[in-house]
Each structure stands twice: as structure tokens, then as C-alpha cells.
Design a protein around this motif. Sequence first.
Motif, PDB file in Angstrom:
ATOM      1  N   VAL A  95      45.822  72.109  75.621  1.00 35.69           N
ATOM      2  CA  VAL A  95      44.582  71.796  76.336  1.00 35.69           C
ATOM      3  C   VAL A  95      44.253  70.344  76.006  1.00 35.69           C
ATOM      4  O   VAL A  95      43.976  70.004  74.856  1.00 35.69           O
ATOM      5  CB  VAL A  95      43.432  72.730  75.904  1.00 35.69           C
ATOM      6  CG1 VAL A  95      42.155  72.383  76.656  1.00 35.69           C
ATOM      7  CG2 VAL A  95      43.804  74.178  76.176  1.00 35.69           C
ATOM      8  N   THR A  96      44.295  69.486  77.003  1.00 36.17           N
ATOM      9  CA  THR A  96      44.223  68.046  76.736  1.00 36.17           C
ATOM     10  C   THR A  96      42.867  67.427  77.025  1.00 36.17           C
ATOM     11  O   THR A  96      42.671  66.240  76.805  1.00 36.17           O
ATOM     12  CB  THR A  96      45.282  67.299  77.577  1.00 36.17           C
ATOM     13  OG1 THR A  96      45.053  67.618  78.945  1.00 36.17           O
ATOM     14  CG2 THR A  96      46.685  67.713  77.183  1.00 36.17           C
ATOM     15  N   ASP A  97      41.955  68.238  77.531  1.00 35.07           N
ATOM     16  CA  ASP A  97      40.654  67.693  77.927  1.00 35.07           C
ATOM     17  C   ASP A  97      39.932  67.080  76.719  1.00 35.07           C
ATOM     18  O   ASP A  97      39.685  67.776  75.723  1.00 35.07           O
ATOM     19  CB  ASP A  97      39.808  68.820  78.531  1.00 35.07           C
ATOM     20  CG  ASP A  97      38.536  68.296  79.181  1.00 35.07           C
ATOM     21  OD1 ASP A  97      38.225  67.102  79.016  1.00 35.07           O
ATOM     22  OD2 ASP A  97      37.855  69.097  79.860  1.00 35.07           O
ATOM     23  N   PRO A  98      39.545  65.785  76.794  1.00 33.87           N
ATOM     24  CA  PRO A  98      38.834  65.168  75.659  1.00 33.87           C
ATOM     25  C   PRO A  98      37.347  65.503  75.647  1.00 33.87           C
ATOM     26  O   PRO A  98      36.640  65.125  74.715  1.00 33.87           O
ATOM     27  CB  PRO A  98      39.040  63.669  75.901  1.00 33.87           C
ATOM     28  CG  PRO A  98      39.213  63.533  77.365  1.00 33.87           C
ATOM     29  CD  PRO A  98      39.844  64.797  77.855  1.00 33.87           C
ATOM     30  N   ASN A  99      36.868  66.187  76.697  1.00 33.42           N
ATOM     31  CA  ASN A  99      35.432  66.492  76.773  1.00 33.42           C
ATOM     32  C   ASN A  99      35.088  67.721  75.941  1.00 33.42           C
ATOM     33  O   ASN A  99      35.941  68.524  75.597  1.00 33.42           O
ATOM     34  CB  ASN A  99      35.040  66.758  78.232  1.00 33.42           C
ATOM     35  CG  ASN A  99      35.246  65.546  79.108  1.00 33.42           C
ATOM     36  OD1 ASN A  99      34.542  64.555  78.980  1.00 33.42           O
ATOM     37  ND2 ASN A  99      36.247  65.594  79.979  1.00 33.42           N
ATOM     38  N   GLN A 102      35.804  71.800  76.439  1.00 30.67           N
ATOM     39  CA  GLN A 102      37.029  71.534  77.199  1.00 30.67           C
ATOM     40  C   GLN A 102      37.073  72.436  78.425  1.00 30.67           C
ATOM     41  O   GLN A 102      36.575  73.548  78.402  1.00 30.67           O
ATOM     42  CB  GLN A 102      38.240  71.820  76.316  1.00 30.67           C
ATOM     43  CG  GLN A 102      38.361  70.831  75.166  1.00 30.67           C
ATOM     44  CD  GLN A 102      39.595  71.094  74.352  1.00 30.67           C
ATOM     45  OE1 GLN A 102      39.728  72.168  73.795  1.00 30.67           O
ATOM     46  NE2 GLN A 102      40.481  70.127  74.292  1.00 30.67           N
ATOM     47  N   LYS A 103      37.682  71.900  79.474  1.00 24.99           N
ATOM     48  CA  LYS A 103      37.777  72.690  80.707  1.00 24.99           C
ATOM     49  C   LYS A 103      39.228  72.810  81.143  1.00 24.99           C
ATOM     50  O   LYS A 103      40.020  71.884  80.932  1.00 24.99           O
ATOM     51  CB  LYS A 103      36.969  72.028  81.828  1.00 24.99           C
ATOM     52  CG  LYS A 103      35.486  72.227  81.689  1.00 24.99           C
ATOM     53  CD  LYS A 103      34.762  71.650  82.867  1.00 24.99           C
ATOM     54  CE  LYS A 103      33.270  71.918  82.728  1.00 24.99           C
ATOM     55  NZ  LYS A 103      32.505  71.298  83.784  1.00 24.99           N
TER      56      LYS A 103
END
Lengths: 154, 454
Positions: A95-99, A102-103
Motif C-alpha cells: 500500500v503506497t499511499d502517503p496520505n 491510506q486509500k
Amino acid sequence: MATKKKAAPKKKSPPPKKIIKEQPPIRIIVEVVVRFEGLSADNKFKILSVAGATEVLTGNFSYAFQRQGITILTFSIDDYIINNPPDSGSFQKDVTDPNVPQKVRLQVTAREDSPGGNGTISLKFENKDVFATPEPIPFSGGVGKINKLISLPQ
Amino acid sequence: MKKIIITVFILTTTTVSYCQFLTQSAEGKSSIPLPLNGAGIGVDIGKSEVTFGLNNYENVLSGKRKFLLGLNLSAKNSEGLANLFSSGSIVPQSDFLGFAGFSVSNNNSMIRQYNESKNVELLTNERKTKDSLFLVFKKEMKEQLFLASLKIKREIIRNEIIKEITLKIEEAKSIVPIRKYLKEFEKNGLDTFKEDLLKRFELKEKEYREEYNKVSTEYNKLINQEFDQLVSKLIPFRSTFFLLGGINARSFTRFLQLSTPDFSKSFQDTLFRGGTFGLGVNLQVKNFWLGVTYSYIQGDNFSNLKSKEYTLRTTDSSGNQTLLREKKIIAYSGKYSRVETNQLNIDLIGEFNLSDTSRLLASLYLRSSLYSRDNAYLKNYTNIGTGLYFINKKGKFLGGLYIELPDINNNFEKAKPENEINIRSPLRKLSFGIVTKFNLSSIFAWSNRPAKPD
């Protein structure tokens, strides 16, 4: 016929003088670092570092379909696609989402086999429920679909 | 027998009362109830019926098998549960049905359509783009690390720190472990370095996140468009061809005629054994289903007989004593015969979304008994009808209504004596009602629990 002249013997040069330079003393420092860090249960990216070696584990997803009179054709999280998925299973995926949170994108396609067919999906990320209640798969024209960005539990 | 049936009911309802009923015959009486999930036992308390079914239809639907096989065994009291408890009336009836067929669907084709779609291409490209962004972020972070490391005076320590953090950056698969590592980084005398590095990291992280979100927004729009377009092109199709056959038996008491002087000879225990053999086809295109079955039935006219309850009293006298014995007998009166017929069932169903929470099933059906080999005992008939059934999103049946035109050729009326014939216009013959239970015969995998009232 020309005759070779006998070469005169070379004069021996005196042996060179030994020059000893004074150098600073060499210090060898051997540092062994043994570290164990970041292994909390709720850490979705477990970082295990022993003597400098690092292993990064990906996020663990598990899913379960409840279905009646329908067939699930495809199920995907981002570009991780499972064709003809069994009624339940699990897999690991980056999971690469930096937010935060994560989404990821959830896509499900299904077909109705008999009138009134219906189904839901339950999804877990790192053993935490993604949906508070199982997500229904809406049907139209005999085809069921889910296509949405879902927030992962922290 | 009564005890056995009651015992079986109690046991099955408290232990394995899980079953989903599928197709049913034209009258909705002798059903082909099949559990969807391989094997199961079902109990219909209303009909006092116990059913055992075994089939591989689930594997056929999922595409693992093309050949379907199944069998179904049911036993019931034709008089229903009410009579079983109130009067002890038992008309045991059992059915054994088997079926075999072949089913083809376009599931694999639809899966291929999905995998070869622009939607999947976009999903892959989005991931690759985001991976590239992350690689750029990593590269920039390594540069920032070098710049920040200049604050470390001792070269040997500087090189060691660069090596250690570079390894972390290179091996991370997302920004999360890098962030976590840097925040937890602790080294004596390197506070200034850490502070500077964190500032640089936060700056780069912000840039990276902005780029990431920009890419997400762009791809989100494209993927939504392509996914909707893809789904609109998916057209589910399935065709199933099957043979069905079975045997059935019923045991009941007939009232022949009043027999004197021994009234008990007015009754005769009758055992009926019959059978059925037929073929069927189911077709599905999108949200429409068509089911047709055509069967040869070796049956009887039991449904035309009238059930009556008799009480047989016998008296034995001796001197001034009288002994009265009383026996209740449920017997069927009327002309009885075995009759062979053919049966045609057709169902057409469409499913429509009414709102986000409910769906409508609209059905047209035809139930026809044809080619009666003995018209004097069993007339041909054809019923046509339509039904509207409402279900919620979870498939729960909410209610419905039906309109039926029975015996469209008036064969039953025509068979009556001339002075009793009363042929009415179709409109006046229409029967309609509210449905709390329903069935649509001839459709395989029709998994609704309810059944239309017989």
C-alpha cells in the motif's frame, strides 16, 4: 671484423639509507550495531532490522463474500486482481499511499445467476474491518459492481 | 407414521433446517426443491414436507463444472400439517427426482473482458506511475540526506549514517517506514543533523504527496469512466439444458361406495405409484430469464377427489352392556383413475431496480397440462398469469401480487353437464391476489424460499 670492447665493470652504488617516517598510530574501531525496532502489532509495515538488515512486509488483506444466486467474477485491490475468487481468502499487497488514512481502490464485478440474486463483501486490512457492515454489491442488468476508493483502518 | 413424521419434523427443524428451494412443478405441488449448496435437508412445515437434495449446481454456476447432476428426495403428508395434528390424517407421499444436464455461460469471457479492459490497463499504469513517483522521491531523499549529512563533522560517522539511512530508503516500499524510521532515529550528538533531515524529508514528502494525489485524481476520473463503460458492455449469458425424471408414490384411503352390511368394506387402501420424465431449458440474458420444461407425467386424478372425514362406529352388546368403538377415517371420494398427461411450464422473468433499496421481479408464466390420455378423469388445462414481486437489496421477499387466468380454454366448464356450464369472459375469470410466497417453476437455481399458494 670489428671486435667488441670489453665493457668496464660498473661501480657499485652504496646501499640506500633507511628512512623511517613517523606516522600517527592506526586506530581500528569495530562497531557492531544490533537493533530491533518497529515491531508493534498494529504497524502495517513491519520493519525488522537486525544488524542493519531490513525486511519490509506488505499489508495483509483478507476478504469474504456472502452470496446467494450470484457469481463473483473478479475482485481487485488496486491492480492486484483475483479472477473467479473463492468465497474467502487473503493476500498481501503493498500500500503506497502517503496520505493518512491510506486509500486503495476496490473493484468487484459479479453476475446474477438467478432472479433476486444478491451478495456482500467483507474486507479486512491487518485484521481490522474496512467496512462497519458488509458492503452490498449492487446489481443492474444482471451485473453487479463495486468501484470505489476505500480508506484503510489505521 | 404420525409419530415418525412429527419426530422427523422436530429433529430437522431444530438441527438442519437449512435449505433453499428451487424449481417447482406447474401446480406448485410436486416440487423439485434443491438446495443450492451441494446437499441439504429442508422442511416445509406448512406442507409438512421433508426434503433431501444433493446436487453440484453451485459448481456449475461458478464455472468449475459444465455438467450438472442432482437428486432430490421428498416425503410429505398430502393433507398438510394442520390435519396431521388435528385429526391424525396422513396421506403419505414421496417423490424421488433426478436430473442431469449441461450448462454453458460466458463467465470466462466476461472475466477476460475485464482483464483486457482499458480499466485494468489504467489500474496498472496508475500503479506504475505512482511507483515512479516514489522512486523519484527516494532519489531526492538520498540527495537531501547527503546535504543534511554535511552537518556531521566526522567523516567516518557521516559515511556510516549515510549508508544506514540510504539502505532504509532503498528498501522501503512506501513512505510510511521511512517516515517512521527518521522520526525514531536516535544518535548521540546528531540532533542537528536529525532536525535538518526531518525538515528536508517533510518538504519532499509534501511534494511527493501532492504529486501522488494529483496522479490519483487524474486516474480516478479515468478509471471510473472506463469501469462504467466496461460494466455496461458485460452481458451475462447462460444456457442450461437438462433432463429430469423420477418416481413418486402416494398412499391414501378411497371411499368406494356404501357397503352393507359391513361398512368398513366401503373403504379401500390405495397405493399409487407414478413417474415423470422430461426435459428443460433455461436461458439467461442480462436480467431476463426464460425457463421451459416439458414432461411426460404418469399420474392420477387424485387432485380431483374430494376428501371427507368419516366416523365408523361399531357396537358390541352383551346382556345389559354395550361397547362402542369409534374410528375416524379420512377417505377420498370420486371417480379415480391413473392418467397419463404431458406438462408444459414456461416462465419469463425480468428483474428491475426500483430504488437503491428495492427491486421488482416481473414474471409471465404458463402452466399447461396437455394430452390427457383419459379426458373423462383428467381434463387438459392451461393457466396463464403474471406476477409482480418486490424484494429488497438483500434478496428478502417483501411481497407481491399475481393475476392468473385459469383454464383459458374452459375445458373444465365444457366437461360439465350442459345445464351446469357457465362459460365466463376471461376478464370475469381472472383471479388475483396478494402473494406472500411464490415460486416460478422451470427456472433452475430459482432460490427463493417462498412458493406461490397452491
